[in-house]
Design an enzyme around this catalytic site. Structure first.
Site: not given
Ligand code: NAD
Length: 467
Positions: A240, A274
């Site tokens: 997501e 999001c």
């Molecule tokens: P991010 O991608 O920076 O981090 C998300 C998670 O991934 C964190 O827990 C992080 O520690 C982890 N992570 C970091 N590196 C990783 C790796 N290499 N492998 C696996 N996991 C790893 O996102 P963010 O800045 O925390 O959140 C904001 C983003 O989330 C925005 O783009 C938003 O649109 C999206 N979002 C999407 C939805 C949806 O349902 N589509 C909902 C909420 C937020």
């Protein structure tokens, strides 16, 4: 309050600790235990050990655990809400809604069941599709809705018989840890566990052969990494990801009705949703009236600490995101006209006043990129086909909205938007029984609804000759 990881049924310290900053002050207010690789591997091993017995229970045998968990969260709802506001920034009332949404998600999934499906039944044969759980699920979450987004993974994964390791974003780990503390008294050891990292354990979880499914919510760039690291073991995943949702206003819409809905859609949770409205396309003749109304709403908003009574818009959740948003605003100032906000706040903390920008070119950063902030570009169109083409001209395809006084016309426009969800004359209506997810680079797979459960299972066809 001392926070602990939940590993193999025990509440334990981390190998080290991280400071958690309150975005309303910019100052640390708590310490979280940080797990190292060895603890992550212990958690995976414990989840694998717990899996057979948990999977062997039928739905009825698991349902009670989810119901107990829902009751226990509800009993501590105010603690969860205040903690969410402190670590995430959202106004307390919105934090309360997130907690109650979390309880409701558990309640919804506790009642669901994926029954076997008979595909064919004749005198000669019976063919049945069964679904069985995958094993260990890694639930990796972002910092905008730390509790609700986690539960949209945990509840369907647990009820279908998987065990779950939750890994929150490093800037919002506390509500997940509190959930672990509550779950420790209810769930069998290893069924649900919590790990906190510094963006370094997500990759381990995604690549580890002991993890069967990665349920990831976060940004598109990180989602690509998850996809790559899952490939070695061909593990299952749900992604997501980000969005850049367009709101298209049709020429028959009533500005007085539409402007407040668009403003709320762009600024709730400080725009860190999001599915927030991230760009607006309005008929040129409507631009002045619309921008005036949006600017008025922006001036009325109360930006402040979410714990303060009356706050409608809290801070941006973390410093890195805050700085990214300031850079987007500077770019917008150079290329468009700021009609509201646009100035950094003088108070401590990561505050951005709601900002409305018009007259930006289509290639401006604020139009192309996901801002994840209460900063909204409003763009004029002369021709509806052109507006639809511009809305679709994005690698993202998460959501979108259409605003009109003629709902059938709105539905016809929605049918031309390349996105996973399009609302007409409403926004952010996400009932648990309706699946959502992204098109294009906004994701793969679905959450919520029965589809959101099916993602955590493997189908097995049993094809038997009768007689
Ligand atoms: P991010 O991608 O920076 O981090 C998300 C998670 O991934 C964190 O827990 C992080 O520690 C982890 N992570 C970091 N590196 C990783 C790796 N290499 N492998 C696996 N996991 C790893 O996102 P963010 O800045 O925390 O959140 C904001 C983003 O989330 C925005 O783009 C938003 O649109 C999206 N979002 C999407 C939805 C949806 O349902 N589509 C909902 C909420 C937020």
């Amino acid at each position: 309050m001392e926070y602990k990881l939940l590993i193999d049924g025990a509440l334990v310290d981390g190998a080290s600790a991280i400071e958690v900053v309150n975005p309303a002050t910019g100052q640390p207010f708590a310490a979280a235990p940080r797990a190292d690789e060895a603890q992550a591997k212990l958690a995976i091993a414990a989840a694998r050990r717990a899996f057979p017995a948990w999977a062997a229970r039928d739905y009825a045998g698991r349902r009670g655990y989810l119901e107990q968990l829902a009751t226990a969260i509800e009993a501590r709802a105010e603690d969860f809400a205040r903690l969410l506001t402190q670590e995430q920034g959202k106004p307390l009332e919105q934090a309360r809604q997130e907690v109650m949404g979390t309880v409701a998600a558990l309640g919804y999934y506790a009642e669901q069941e994926l029954a076997p499906r008979t595909l064919r039944e004749t005198a000669e044969d019976r063919i049945v599709e069964q679904r069985y759980p995958l094993g260990v699920v890694a639930a990796i979450t972002p910092w905008n809705y730390p509790l609700l987004l986690l539960m949209l993974k945990v509840a369907p994964a647990l009820i279908t018989g998987n065990t779950v390791i939750a890994k929150p974003a490093p800037t919002t780990p506390l509500s997940t840890l509190m959930l672990g503390e509550v779950a420790a008294a209810i769930l069998p050891a290893g069924v649900f566990q919590t790990l906190v990292d510094r963006n370094d354990l997500g990759a381990l979880l995604s690549a580890h052969p002991g993890v069967a499914h990665v349920s990831f919510t976060g940004s598109t760039p990180t989602g690509r990494k998850v996809l790559a690291s899952a490939s070695d073991t061909l593990k299952r995943f749900t992604l997501e990801l980000g969005g850049n949702d367009a709101a298209i206003i049709l020429d028959d819409a009533d500005v007085a009705k539409v402007a407040p809905a668009i403003f709320a859609g762009a600024t709730t949770n400080s725009g860190q949703i999001c599915l927030a409205v991230k760009r607006v396309y309005a008929p040129r003749a409507m631009m002045d009236a619309l921008c005036e109304e949006l600017a008025r709403l922006a001036a009325e908003a109360v930006v402040g600490d979410g714990l303060e009574q009356g706050t409608t818009i809290g801070p941006i959740q973390n410093r890195a995101q805050f700085e990214k948003v300031l850079a987007l605003i500077e770019d917008a100032r150079a290329r468009g006209t700021i009609v509201a906000g646009g100035e950094p706040s003088s108070r401590d903390g990561y505050f951005i006043a709601p900002t409305i920008v018009r007259d930006l070119p289509d290639d401006a950063r604020l139009v192309r990129e996901e801002q994840f902030a209460p900063v909204l570009p409003v763009l004029a169109y002369d021709d509806l086909d052109d507006a639809i083409a511009r809305a679709n001209d994005s690698d993202f395809g998460l959501g979108g909205t259409v605003w009109t006084s003629d709902v059938e016309r709105g539905i016809a426009v929605a049918a031309r938007i390349e996105s996973g969800t399009v609302w007409v004359n409403k926004h952010l209506d996400l009932p648990f029984d309706v699946p959502f997810g992204g098109a294009k680079q906004s994701g793969i797979g679905r959450q919520q609804g029965i589809e959101g459960m099916e993602d955590f299972t493997q189908t097995r066809i049993v094809n038997a000759a009768l007689g």
